[in-house]
Design an enzyme around this catalytic site. Structure first.
Site, short mmCIF file in Angstrom:
data_model
loop_
_atom_site.label_atom_id
_atom_site.label_comp_id
_atom_site.label_asym_id
_atom_site.label_seq_id
_atom_site.Cartn_x
_atom_site.Cartn_y
_atom_site.Cartn_z
N GLU A 191 1.31 12.41 -28.92
CA GLU A 191 1.24 11.10 -28.27
C GLU A 191 1.86 11.14 -26.89
O GLU A 191 1.36 10.53 -25.94
CB GLU A 191 1.94 10.04 -29.14
CG GLU A 191 1.71 8.59 -28.69
CD GLU A 191 2.72 8.07 -27.67
OE1 GLU A 191 2.51 6.98 -27.14
OE2 GLU A 191 3.73 8.76 -27.38
N GLU A 192 2.98 11.83 -26.76
CA GLU A 192 3.72 11.81 -25.50
C GLU A 192 2.96 12.51 -24.37
O GLU A 192 3.32 12.36 -23.20
CB GLU A 192 5.09 12.49 -25.68
CG GLU A 192 6.02 11.79 -26.67
CD GLU A 192 6.58 10.47 -26.13
OE1 GLU A 192 6.25 10.09 -25.00
OE2 GLU A 192 7.35 9.83 -26.87
N ASP A 220 5.51 2.02 -32.74
CA ASP A 220 6.16 2.82 -31.71
C ASP A 220 7.43 2.09 -31.28
O ASP A 220 7.75 1.02 -31.80
CB ASP A 220 5.19 3.04 -30.53
CG ASP A 220 5.45 4.36 -29.80
OD1 ASP A 220 6.61 4.77 -29.70
OD2 ASP A 220 4.47 4.97 -29.33
N HIS A 228 13.63 8.00 -23.89
CA HIS A 228 13.39 9.32 -23.28
C HIS A 228 14.66 9.95 -22.72
O HIS A 228 14.63 10.65 -21.71
CB HIS A 228 12.28 9.24 -22.21
CG HIS A 228 10.92 9.12 -22.83
ND1 HIS A 228 9.78 9.52 -22.18
CD2 HIS A 228 10.52 8.68 -24.04
CE1 HIS A 228 8.73 9.29 -22.98
NE2 HIS A 228 9.17 8.78 -24.11
#
Lengths: 332, 354
Positions: free
Chosen positions: B209-210, B232, B317
């Site tokens: 996904e990233e 998410d 992140h």
């Protein structure tokens, strides 16, 4: 192989206008192909072999299209204003020459430079085709052109305006010629519209529905003065892609390619590319997903009119592709 | 799950960077196996777990996607035994210097990320500016020959911060984006054991996904669900963003997405359900790309009505993301309630008006 390369790199075929290069490649592959077809996107799809025990349906893709320009406006005095097709950068344009698909040639000029420090953006560049007025200008709005530059053979190093990705087209053609037997059903795809978003490979992969996908494309290098920080260099062998900015190569494919290169004593490099992507991105995301990777040919000055590759790398890329396709694939 | 905290700590202690999800995939499969009827792995490495409904065949299908891949780094070059890195997923280079990492070479090597002294950097990088990733290195402590023998270009580098339990039922660590959502889906699957549901449920832990939304584009193509939900993380309120309307209270419940990636009728069903059940929640406006697998899933094949359910997360992140365990439980419960509420003719109810 150099004659083939010369023929391919000098052809004009910007994204979406690949007819001339497609015809040229079709002639080259015809004697060796089991089946040839062209799909709705203009992809040239060349099958070799039939799936036998231990074999897979494999798609490899090298794109035929190249970056170029498209006329947006003709000035009263006959100058052609243009915009880009694909990743053309203005600092590579000034003083360059272009050839339109309809055969017309021209040179790229620019408005007066305000400062030597600042590059003109595209809206301050134009193409001069030698016309004196809008009326006698042989170029119409919408006509497309590619850069024109003769093939340059420096011996070990080869230079052309469209090594990206005609050199990979040459690699695929040569691999097809040399591929004597294969347990696989191999589809060599000469894809369209890669430079505008890997669009041809997307439909080709949907149609072929491969179990394994490879793209063959060029990659950047880090071996020029104060250049990019990148481990890939010209002359150290074809590169096996681990990732680029648009895809993560399947780790099983990377492992298999490395093993095959080592077994065949073919030099190789591992590639981590931080800018750009290839047809493998589109193949990987097709349907329910395709196990995919990429064989790269290191290339300096990509997307300039003088893209440079190493001839040994090219020949080693052919050898590696043939080795990969002639035996059962072990993805364990 | 009795102890979702321990399970989540286990999940974020496992590598599983985008494209290389195998270690975490195996742990998730093991946790889900007792509660599902079938488990398969997609060509891209997404985990597909099917829990059959009790309705008559052919049963409609719901796909719930929680991406399991984590951000991290990759070796881009080796210079005199020091390792240059590039990002896998979006990594904020400002927080990298001083981080402990694991270099996944021929064997796992501990390392630290270092920032060269200002005099060794190009002049445009002032003493006080953050340094771009291309100037950072990983030091494994090994001599150059050993590094060259053990590490090669393309090897993964993952964060090595252990999970840290904070007070107030919160957990800090890397990869909580999006392993916290995997935990929420796990809570949901467990709850379904005690519930009846008509629809087939495909619990999917997506890959990549990233980087490419790879799992989101490909898994629904093989499952062909009638509805799809992406779970998410989203931005939680915290220092500097306490009054920002784009951030949501940590520990204040799941967040329901609203925007072009979300089917409006599906949103309404979720909103009404959360209100009826008294589950605290918020609504997030997602005017463009939702930044989740829903963006991809919505346009797979003939198109799929999609929904986004998010968990508020601080410091996204970074290796010190912070999540509320209560939000995980609540999101899992909301999903289970939604599933049990699905009747055989649900799709008729969310049809577009002609």
């Amino acid at each position: 192989m150099k004659d083939l390369i010369r023929k391919l790199v000098e052809a004009i075929g910007p994204s979406g206008y690949e007819q001339a290069i497609r015809e040229l490649i079709k002639e080259e592959v015809a004697p060796y192909a089991d089946e040839i077809r062209v799909d709705a996107m203009g992809n040239l799809i060349v099958r070799k072999g039939q799936k036998r025990e231990g074999g897979l349906r494999i798609m490899t893709a090298a794109h035929m299209d190249e970056i170029g320009v498209i006329a947006t406006h003709i000035e009263e005095d006959g100058f052609v204003r243009f915009t880009t097709i694909g990743g053309v950068r203005p600092h590579t344009c000034l003083g360059g020459r272009v050839q339109f698909v309809n055969g017309v040639r021209g040179v790229i000029g620019g408005e007066k430079l305000d400062s030597m420090e600042r590059v003109h953006s595209f809206d301050r560049l134009f193409i001069d085709v030698g016309a004196t007025s809008k009326e006698d200008c042989p170029v119409k709005v919408g006509d497309v052109a590619a850069f024109e530059r003769p093939f340059l053979d420096l011996g070990k190093r080869l230079v052309a305006k469209s090594m990206d990705d005609r050199i990979a087209c040459a690699v695929q053609i040569e691999a097809l010629r040399r591929l004597q037997t294969t347990p696989h059903e191999v589809y060599f795809v000469f894809s369209t519209q890669e430079e505008v978003g890997t669009r041809g490979a997307a439909t080709a992969a949907f149609g072929i529905d491969p179990e394994l996908g490879l793209s063959v494309d060029v990659t950047l290098t880090g071996d020029t003065p104060k250049g990019m920080k990148m481990a890939v260099a010209l002359g150290k062998g074809p590169a096996i892609k681990v990732r680029d900015s648009g895809m993560l190569a399947d780790p099983r494919v990377v492992r298999w390619m490395v093993e095959m290169a080592e077994k065949a004593h073919i030099p190789y490099q591992l590639e981590v590319l931080e800018a750009g992507s290839t047809d493998a991105r589109a193949i990987q995301l097709t349907r329910a997903g395709v196990i995919s990777g990429c064989l790269s040919i290191p290339c300096r000055y990509i997307h300039s009119p003088s893209e440079m590759v190493d001839y040994d790398d090219v020949q080693n890329a052919v050898s590696l592709l043939v080795a990969l396709l002639s035996q059962p694939v072990n993805l364990a | 799950m009795d102890n979702i905290k321990d399970f989540l700590k286990q999940l974020i202690s496992l590598p599983g960077l985008s494209g290389y999800e195998a270690p975490v995939r195996e742990a998730i499969a093991e946790a889900w196996r007792p509660w599902v009827d079938e488990i398969t792995v997609s060509p891209l490495g997404s985990l597909h777990a099917l829990r059959r409904g009790q309705g008559p065949e052919p049963r409609p299908r719901l796909l719930i996607a929680t991406h399991m891949d984590a951000i991290g780094m990759m070796v881009s070059q080796i210079v005199d035994g020091f390792i240059r890195i590039t990002e896998v997923g979006g990594v904020d280079a400002r927080i990298l210097p001083g981080q402990p990492v694991i270099v996944h070479g021929r064997r796992d090597l501990p390392g630290v990320i270092l920032q060269p002294a200002p005099r060794l950097l190009p002049p445009h990088l002032g003493e006080k500016s953050a340094i771009d990733m291309e100037y950072l290195f990983v030091d494994t402590g090994l001599p150059a020959e050993e590094v060259n023998a053990l590490v090669r270009v393309g090897d993964l580098v993952s964060f090595a911060q252990p999970p840290l339990e904070l007070t107030g039922e919160t957990l800090a660590g890397h990869s909580l984006d999006n392993r916290a959502s995997v935990a929420a889906l796990t809570v949901c699957l467990e709850e379904l054991q005690r519930r009846q549901h008509v629809w087939d449920v495909w619990a999917v832990a997506t890959a990549q996904e990233e980087e490419t939304l790879g799992g989101g584009f490909t898994s629904p193509f093989s499952v062909r669900p009638d509805l799809a939900i992406a779970v998410d993380v989203t931005f939680a309120r915290g220092p500097g963003v306490n009054s920002d309307y784009r951030a949501f209270g940590l520990g204040k419940g799941p967040v329901l997405g609203w925007g072009p990636n979300i089917h409006p009728a599906l949103f309404k069903v979720f909103k009404n359900l959360a209100e009826r059940l008294d589950i605290p929640h918020a609504v997030e406006v997602m005017p463009r790309h939702s930044g989740t697998d829903a963006f991809a899933m919505q346009v797979v094949a003939e198109g799929i009505p999609t929904m986004v359910v998010s968990l508020p997360l601080r410091y996204m992140h970074t290796p010190v993301e912070v999540i509320s365990l209560k939000d995980i439980q609540r999101a899992g419960h909301l999903l289970a309630e939604f599933i049990t509420s699905l009747e055989a003719d649900f799709l008729e109810k969310i049809r577009w008006e002609d």
